[in-house]
Motif scaffolding. Structure first.
Motif, mmCIF file in Angstrom:
data_model
loop_
_atom_site.group_PDB
_atom_site.id
_atom_site.type_symbol
_atom_site.label_atom_id
_atom_site.label_comp_id
_atom_site.label_asym_id
_atom_site.label_seq_id
_atom_site.Cartn_x
_atom_site.Cartn_y
_atom_site.Cartn_z
ATOM 1 N N TRP A 1 0.835 -1.204 0.000
ATOM 2 C CA TRP A 1 0.000 0.000 0.000
ATOM 3 C C TRP A 1 0.874 1.259 0.000
ATOM 4 C CZ3 TRP A 1 -2.956 -2.627 4.447
ATOM 5 C CH2 TRP A 1 -3.841 -3.559 3.920
ATOM 6 N N ASN B 1 2.256 1.950 -3.384
ATOM 7 C CA ASN B 1 1.221 2.509 -4.249
ATOM 8 C C ASN B 1 0.995 3.992 -3.970
ATOM 9 O OD1 ASN B 1 -0.559 2.062 -6.357
ATOM 10 N ND2 ASN B 1 -2.276 1.685 -4.996
ATOM 11 N N ARG C 1 2.542 2.199 -11.973
ATOM 12 C CA ARG C 1 1.584 1.304 -11.323
ATOM 13 C C ARG C 1 2.355 0.282 -10.491
ATOM 14 N NH1 ARG C 1 -0.516 -2.399 -16.380
ATOM 15 N NH2 ARG C 1 1.490 -2.438 -17.403
ATOM 16 N N ILE C 2 1.619 -0.365 -9.588
ATOM 17 C CA ILE C 2 2.174 -1.412 -8.744
ATOM 18 C C ILE C 2 1.414 -2.696 -9.052
ATOM 19 C CG2 ILE C 2 2.673 -2.169 -6.390
ATOM 20 C CD1 ILE C 2 4.088 0.455 -7.122
#
Length: 119
Positions: free
Chosen positions: A47, A50, A58-59
């Motif tokens: 998290w 991100n 992007r992850i």
């Protein structure tokens, strides 16, 4: 699931910049790779990546991995994977497939078989 394998994607050529950013932000298990930085950590690290990685477009979270050399093997591995542990019945899923340097040379066939297994 405390040791997740996730990938921070970045534009080509910016991998070293993203690797420095991950180190600066304290991501301890980052590894430079083609297309981004491979990371490991728990959900809070995923998290945080991100939210904090500005160089990442992007992850991606790797939820499984297996090697196959023919379509029968692919079908068996896809059928054995516990999709329900990750996806609810009402989740929309988009499948993408790439077959570069693979004996399974037709990405469309791989994609269709994966979609069928998930459904």
């Amino acid at each position: 699931m405390d040791d997740l394998d996730f990938f921070a994607v970045c534009p080509p050529g910016l991998e070293p910049v993203l690797a420095r950013e991950t180190a600066t932000l304290g991501f301890k298990r980052g590894k430079l790779a083609q297309g981004g930085v491979s990371l490991r950590g728990d959900w809070s690290e995923l998290w945080r990546a991100n939210l904090e990685l500005r160089g990442a477009t992007r992850i991606l979270l790797r939820i499984g991995e297996f090697r196959v050399t023919h379509y029968k093997q692919l079908d068996a591995e896809l059928a054995a994977f516990d999709w329900g542990a990750w996806l609810g019945r009402d989740n929309a899923v988009r499948v993408e497939a790439a077959t570069k340097e693979s004996k399974l040379y037709h990405a469309g066939t791989v994609k269709k078989r994966a979609e069928a297994a998930i459904a």
